[in-house]
Scaffold this motif. Structure first.
Motif, PDB file in Angstrom:
ATOM      1  N   PRO A 223      -5.178  89.840  15.306  1.00  0.00           N
ATOM      2  CA  PRO A 223      -4.049  88.991  15.724  1.00  0.00           C
ATOM      3  C   PRO A 223      -3.216  89.589  16.855  1.00  0.00           C
ATOM      4  N   PHE A 224      -3.284  90.901  17.025  1.00  0.00           N
ATOM      5  CA  PHE A 224      -2.502  91.529  18.098  1.00  0.00           C
ATOM      6  C   PHE A 224      -3.072  91.177  19.476  1.00  0.00           C
ATOM      7  N   ARG A 225      -4.392  90.969  19.528  1.00  0.00           N
ATOM      8  CA  ARG A 225      -4.998  90.563  20.805  1.00  0.00           C
ATOM      9  C   ARG A 225      -4.409  89.242  21.271  1.00  0.00           C
ATOM     10  N   LEU A 226      -4.261  88.318  20.359  1.00  0.00           N
ATOM     11  CA  LEU A 226      -3.771  86.995  20.752  1.00  0.00           C
ATOM     12  C   LEU A 226      -2.321  87.052  21.240  1.00  0.00           C
ATOM     13  N   GLU A 227      -1.556  88.037  20.742  1.00  0.00           N
ATOM     14  CA  GLU A 227      -0.184  88.193  21.243  1.00  0.00           C
ATOM     15  C   GLU A 227      -0.194  88.473  22.742  1.00  0.00           C
ATOM     16  N   GLY A 228      -1.135  89.308  23.181  1.00  0.00           N
ATOM     17  CA  GLY A 228      -1.229  89.592  24.620  1.00  0.00           C
ATOM     18  C   GLY A 228      -1.682  88.376  25.404  1.00  0.00           C
ATOM     19  N   GLN A 229      -2.579  87.609  24.805  1.00  0.00           N
ATOM     20  CA  GLN A 229      -3.124  86.446  25.522  1.00  0.00           C
ATOM     21  C   GLN A 229      -2.090  85.319  25.688  1.00  0.00           C
ATOM     22  N   LYS A 230      -1.018  85.378  24.898  1.00  0.00           N
ATOM     23  CA  LYS A 230       0.068  84.405  25.096  1.00  0.00           C
ATOM     24  C   LYS A 230       0.631  84.491  26.517  1.00  0.00           C
ATOM     25  N   THR A 231       0.603  85.707  27.077  1.00  0.00           N
ATOM     26  CA  THR A 231       1.293  85.905  28.363  1.00  0.00           C
ATOM     27  C   THR A 231       0.629  85.158  29.518  1.00  0.00           C
ATOM     28  N   ILE A 232      -0.634  84.741  29.339  1.00  0.00           N
ATOM     29  CA  ILE A 232      -1.284  83.923  30.388  1.00  0.00           C
ATOM     30  C   ILE A 232      -0.450  82.653  30.592  1.00  0.00           C
ATOM     31  N   MET A 233       0.042  82.105  29.493  1.00  0.00           N
ATOM     32  CA  MET A 233       0.879  80.909  29.595  1.00  0.00           C
ATOM     33  C   MET A 233       2.245  81.222  30.208  1.00  0.00           C
ATOM     34  N   TYR A 234       2.826  82.383  29.839  1.00  0.00           N
ATOM     35  CA  TYR A 234       4.129  82.740  30.428  1.00  0.00           C
ATOM     36  C   TYR A 234       3.996  82.832  31.951  1.00  0.00           C
ATOM     37  N   ARG A 235       2.864  83.382  32.400  1.00  0.00           N
ATOM     38  CA  ARG A 235       2.702  83.556  33.859  1.00  0.00           C
ATOM     39  C   ARG A 235       2.492  82.217  34.561  1.00  0.00           C
ATOM     40  N   ILE A 236       1.810  81.297  33.882  1.00  0.00           N
ATOM     41  CA  ILE A 236       1.673  79.956  34.475  1.00  0.00           C
ATOM     42  C   ILE A 236       3.057  79.319  34.621  1.00  0.00           C
ATOM     43  N   VAL A 237       3.835  79.377  33.547  1.00  0.00           N
ATOM     44  CA  VAL A 237       5.179  78.785  33.573  1.00  0.00           C
ATOM     45  C   VAL A 237       6.043  79.485  34.643  1.00  0.00           C
ATOM     46  N   GLU A 238       5.909  80.807  34.703  1.00  0.00           N
ATOM     47  CA  GLU A 238       6.652  81.593  35.702  1.00  0.00           C
ATOM     48  C   GLU A 238       6.318  81.136  37.122  1.00  0.00           C
ATOM     49  N   GLN A 239       5.006  80.986  37.378  1.00  0.00           N
ATOM     50  CA  GLN A 239       4.584  80.661  38.745  1.00  0.00           C
ATOM     51  C   GLN A 239       4.798  79.180  39.084  1.00  0.00           C
ATOM     52  N   MET A 240       5.135  78.384  38.096  1.00  0.00           N
ATOM     53  CA  MET A 240       5.521  76.996  38.363  1.00  0.00           C
ATOM     54  C   MET A 240       7.046  76.879  38.405  1.00  0.00           C
ATOM     55  N   GLY A 241       7.686  78.003  38.709  1.00  0.00           N
ATOM     56  CA  GLY A 241       9.152  77.983  38.828  1.00  0.00           C
ATOM     57  C   GLY A 241       9.831  77.805  37.475  1.00  0.00           C
ATOM     58  N   TRP A 242       9.243  78.432  36.446  1.00  0.00           N
ATOM     59  CA  TRP A 242       9.751  78.352  35.076  1.00  0.00           C
ATOM     60  C   TRP A 242       9.755  76.913  34.556  1.00  0.00           C
ATOM     61  N   SER A 243       8.738  76.175  34.968  1.00  0.00           N
ATOM     62  CA  SER A 243       8.574  74.828  34.406  1.00  0.00           C
ATOM     63  C   SER A 243       7.185  74.727  33.775  1.00  0.00           C
ATOM     64  N   VAL A 244       7.042  73.780  32.891  1.00  0.00           N
ATOM     65  CA  VAL A 244       5.815  73.644  32.100  1.00  0.00           C
ATOM     66  C   VAL A 244       4.940  72.540  32.710  1.00  0.00           C
ATOM     67  N   PRO A 245       3.620  72.795  32.877  1.00  0.00           N
ATOM     68  CA  PRO A 245       2.758  71.728  33.399  1.00  0.00           C
ATOM     69  C   PRO A 245       2.577  70.620  32.356  1.00  0.00           C
ATOM     70  N   ASP A 246       1.976  69.510  32.788  1.00  0.00           N
ATOM     71  CA  ASP A 246       1.700  68.435  31.823  1.00  0.00           C
ATOM     72  C   ASP A 246       0.506  68.797  30.936  1.00  0.00           C
ATOM     73  N   TRP A 247      -0.467  69.488  31.541  1.00  0.00           N
ATOM     74  CA  TRP A 247      -1.678  69.838  30.815  1.00  0.00           C
ATOM     75  C   TRP A 247      -2.094  71.279  31.105  1.00  0.00           C
ATOM     76  N   ILE A 248      -2.687  71.896  30.082  1.00  0.00           N
ATOM     77  CA  ILE A 248      -3.431  73.146  30.242  1.00  0.00           C
ATOM     78  C   ILE A 248      -4.891  72.789  29.942  1.00  0.00           C
ATOM     79  N   ALA A 249      -5.820  73.241  30.787  1.00  0.00           N
ATOM     80  CA  ALA A 249      -7.249  73.071  30.482  1.00  0.00           C
ATOM     81  C   ALA A 249      -7.872  74.447  30.348  1.00  0.00           C
TER      82      ALA A 249
END
Ligand SMILES: [Zn+2]
Length: 448
Positions: A223-249
């Motif tokens: 389960p600790f591995r998945l904690e690190g993998q959460k950050t892929i989403m944080y970086r997407i949100v970060e690079q979209m100016g701290w906004s959330v996309p409509d979809w993740i694929a």
């Protein structure tokens, strides 16, 4: 404050709900055998009031943990103290708006974003998870580690293991691994054991070996591995100016990423750091489409954590009876018994998710387009683009919605598929080399 006091492990089975501290290492709930989550007492943690507060860390990139694209967000995965945190510069990945690839998928200009996780040190998204899991391994004093792998896990694990001074053993299926990935595991010094079987066989064996020998398991059961993998989403949100996309694929293999992504968004929403969660599209290959079949045809669902186990058991019994082994050119997702199935069902519930399967032909064509107009990717990654194209044509994803596709691995991970596609003229975007005589005039005639 000892930050690890605010985190604990918890069984995902609501009828069990057993809790354990983070100083212990399990890969399944010792009480009921279900998957474990990492949970946090958020009120004890210094979580920023808004996500944009993380931007300040860009000014202190000479600090090891601020430089890491994972630990930059450490308040959102605070399961161990800083002294245990391992970093080799993971997570320096980019989100690129790519209208050309978007056009191929049927999207309007400016609506498709590609998250290039192949830019990680070992060339795949796995480094996000390994930096977290190895930090835990150091915290619990592990001396040896192991994983089953279709390739990317073995490369990432062996790289982190030799940096941390741990012995590492990788289990791979015979003939089921891309050479780029196998070369990494061997080069990084892992003991490599090739089992006569597929990934699912390796996954079973490695759990037996880890239990018998007390090795630290680094598959996404951890389960600790998945904690690190959460950050892929944080970086997407970060690079979209701290906004959330409509979809993740995202491609669907062992389903660790999709599991981590849903958890990431659920936590962010719970903390009031985002107003809405994106929808998620999880894309299988048709030759390894367990999730698609179970969700779309057998109607398997999260159901508040009370997943109908009989549907899964019957499905796997049928695979065994038929001697079924998954087959796809996208070797990273060539998995028919995904270990994170239930957590992925939870993500589908959180993110109003959908699942589709795409053919190898569609994957290879999409991969060629990502190569031609983007930075390239390995075959499994391109499943997200092929799936998006499918879903836009179906009318499920609107051409004007903002979509972030996760490209999980670097193009050099699997050069054989790329060379065959182009050299043998296998697809509609093949770019064949032209043979020329050793003669300047003849060569000049060929240059366009
Ligand atoms: Zn349990």
């Amino acid at each position: 404050m000892n930050i690890s006091d605010a985190a604990y492990q918890k069984c995902i089975n609501p009828d069990c709900g057993a809790e354990f501290d983070c100083g212990q290492s399990f890969f399944k709930c010792p009480k009921c055998g279900e998957l474990l989550d990492i949970r946090y007492d958020w009120e004890k943690l210094p979580v920023p009031a808004k996500l944009s507060d993380f931007s300040k860390r860009w000014a202190s990139r000479d600090e090891r943990l601020d430089f890491s694209g994972v630990w930059r967000f450490r308040e959102l995965l605070s399961f161990c103290q800083d002294k245990y945190k391992v970093s080799i510069g993971e997570g320096q990945t980019i989100l690129e708006e790519n209208s050309k690839v978007g056009e191929y998928a049927g999207m309007r200009p400016g609506r498709l974003f590609l998250q290039y996780e192949g830019l990680n040190p070992s060339g795949s998204f796995k480094d996000n998870g390994m930096t977290a899991a190895f930090s835990h391994a150091k915290m619990v004093g592990a001396g040896s580690c192991a994983c089953a792998s279709t390739g990317n896990t073995s490369a990432s694990m062996s790289l982190y293991a030799h940096r941390c001074g741990l012995k590492s053993t990788v289990f791979i299926g015979s003939g089921r691994i891309a050479f780029g990935k196998l070369s990494q595991a061997m080069d990084y010094g892992a003991q490599t054991i090739q089992i006569r079987g597929d990934f699912d066989d390796c996954m079973r064996q490695v759990q037996g070996v880890c239990t018998k020998l007390g090795l630290y398991l680094l598959n996404s059961l951890n389960p600790f591995r998945l904690e690190g993998q959460k950050t892929i989403m944080y970086r997407i949100v970060e690079q979209m100016g701290w906004s959330v996309p409509d979809w993740i694929a995202v491609p669907g293999g062992n389903l660790g990423n999709s599991s981590a992504f849903g958890k990431a968004f659920e936590e962010l929403r719970g903390l009031g750091l985002i107003a809405k969660v994106p929808r998620i599209a999880i894309i299988n290959a048709t030759g390894a489409d367990t999730l698609t079949d179970l969700v779309n045809n057998k109607k398997l669902a999260w159901n508040g954590g009370r997943v109908e186990q009989k549907i899964i058991d019957d499905y796997y019994a049928d695979l065994t009876a038929r001697g079924f082994s998954p087959h796809t050119c996208a070797s990273a997702i060539e998995i028919s018994r995904p270990v994170n199935l239930k957590k992925c069902l939870r993500t589908i519930d959180i993110c109003d998710g959908i699942v589709r399967a795409v053919t190898d032909e569609a994957i290879c064509d999409a991969k060629a387009i990502v190569g031609k107009y983007g930075l390239g990717c390995e075959p499994a990654s391109a499943a997200s683009i092929a799936g998006l194209k499918h879903l836009v044509a179906e009318g499920v994803i609107g051409s004007d919605e903002r979509v972030a596709c996760v490209l999980t691995g670097h193009p050099l991970k699997d050069p054989n598929v790329t060379v065959s596609y182009h050299k043998d003229g296998q697809g509609q975007f093949s770019n064949r080399p032209i043979e020329a005589p050793n003669d300047l005039d003849e060569i000049l005639k060929l240059i366009k």
